[in-house]
Design a protein around this motif. Sequence first.
Motif, PDB file in Angstrom:
ATOM      1  N   ALA A   1       0.789  -1.238   0.000  1.00  0.00           N
ATOM      2  CA  ALA A   1       0.000   0.000   0.000  1.00  0.00           C
ATOM      3  C   ALA A   1       0.819   1.285   0.000  1.00  0.00           C
ATOM      4  O   ALA A   1       0.237   2.364  -0.077  1.00  0.00           O
ATOM      5  N   HIS A   2       2.121   1.208   0.093  1.00  0.00           N
ATOM      6  CA  HIS A   2       2.900   2.443   0.293  1.00  0.00           C
ATOM      7  C   HIS A   2       2.854   3.353  -0.932  1.00  0.00           C
ATOM      8  O   HIS A   2       2.824   2.878  -2.081  1.00  0.00           O
ATOM      9  N   PRO A   3       2.887   4.681  -0.677  1.00  0.00           N
ATOM     10  CA  PRO A   3       2.665   5.656  -1.751  1.00  0.00           C
ATOM     11  C   PRO A   3       3.607   5.530  -2.938  1.00  0.00           C
ATOM     12  O   PRO A   3       3.192   5.741  -4.083  1.00  0.00           O
ATOM     13  N   ASP A   4       4.855   5.214  -2.686  1.00  0.00           N
ATOM     14  CA  ASP A   4       5.820   5.141  -3.790  1.00  0.00           C
ATOM     15  C   ASP A   4       5.529   3.986  -4.742  1.00  0.00           C
ATOM     16  O   ASP A   4       6.089   3.922  -5.838  1.00  0.00           O
ATOM     17  N   HIS A   5       4.624   3.101  -4.347  1.00  0.00           N
ATOM     18  CA  HIS A   5       4.266   1.956  -5.191  1.00  0.00           C
ATOM     19  C   HIS A   5       2.872   2.073  -5.808  1.00  0.00           C
ATOM     20  O   HIS A   5       2.580   1.359  -6.771  1.00  0.00           O
ATOM     21  N   VAL A   6       2.012   2.936  -5.234  1.00  0.00           N
ATOM     22  CA  VAL A   6       0.610   2.964  -5.700  1.00  0.00           C
ATOM     23  C   VAL A   6       0.126   4.324  -6.182  1.00  0.00           C
ATOM     24  O   VAL A   6      -0.944   4.409  -6.784  1.00  0.00           O
ATOM     25  N   PHE A   7       0.881   5.392  -5.925  1.00  0.00           N
ATOM     26  CA  PHE A   7       0.387   6.722  -6.298  1.00  0.00           C
ATOM     27  C   PHE A   7       0.274   6.900  -7.819  1.00  0.00           C
ATOM     28  O   PHE A   7      -0.400   7.805  -8.289  1.00  0.00           O
ATOM     29  N   GLY A   8       0.911   6.049  -8.593  1.00  0.00           N
ATOM     30  CA  GLY A   8       0.815   6.162 -10.054  1.00  0.00           C
ATOM     31  C   GLY A   8      -0.327   5.369 -10.657  1.00  0.00           C
ATOM     32  O   GLY A   8      -0.503   5.344 -11.882  1.00  0.00           O
ATOM     33  N   ASN A   9      -1.150   4.728  -9.807  1.00  0.00           N
ATOM     34  CA  ASN A   9      -2.219   3.852 -10.313  1.00  0.00           C
ATOM     35  C   ASN A   9      -3.141   4.555 -11.288  1.00  0.00           C
ATOM     36  O   ASN A   9      -3.609   3.960 -12.272  1.00  0.00           O
TER      37      ASN A   9
END
Length: 309
Positions: free
Chosen positions: A102-110
């Motif tokens: 769930a961390h932002p650096d992995h999901v903010f580009g969804n």
Amino acid sequence: MRNNLLRLLGVIAPLLLAAPLAAQGSAFHLGEIAPGVYAHQGETALMTQGNLGGIANLGAIVGDEAVAVIDTGGSLLEGKDFLAALREKTQKPIRYVINTHAHPDHVFGNGAFEGGGAIFVGHKNLPRALAARGPHYLSSFRDAMGDALDGVTIVAPSLTVADTLTLDLGSRPIELSAWRTAHSEADLTVLDKKTGTLFAGDLLFLQHVPVVDGSLLGFLEVADRLAAIPAERVVPGHGPMVAPWPKALDDERAYLSRLTADLRAAIKKGETVKDAAAEAAAGEKTKWRLFEDYNARNATAGFAELEWE
């Protein structure tokens, strides 16, 4: 002469204004690390406006019929850069967007991958983690990210994994495995069986000090179990984008073991959490980048877990 200078400035000024984003976009590199397997290496840094949150490693696997994307980056802008780079490699439909946690650096580009028919996939705990933390992430990263956070939305998975799940991209099965709480409460790995390439998400850190946002003991246990996966190479969540397997686990296991042993010793001596956090795993300091940013936090979380053993 003065008119010529003004005309020259008129041409140059827009280029100067456009330079930062152009430079950031051109920095995105998607390399083929095995036949049909692509990866991008993020910076070993904290998320900032300058790097567009681009600190995590990202990947894609291309089958005969479709594509799976593994993590999407730390901002909508990075996600769009990723999508553009992927489209230079293949025009096949993106069937799955897999988030390793769930961390932002992995999901903010969804958001860059919405609207194209892709199914978003994650650990069974990922919807809950995103619902609980997503709004806080959007708020707390505004200072560091500034305008680079604009357009970011929280996209929850519609397909979740409780244990293991095999997806087929067309003569290309990929195996997804959900793990107990370790780095986080929603860690998922992806194995491309065709090439023996494992995407470990943040269950593996290289050079970047490991981050404990779930369970220190769980992280150690999962690291041991990961070693049994029959892979040839691994893409970690952070650090060099490809490494031999399972040797790549050695440094991380050494750090987590040292941290655990030092904390247990401190607890046995009756030290406070503050004192323990200042000294635990200090011998590992020179081996890792961003040590000052995360080690005390790891030690504090580990202390709370271990003091009840």
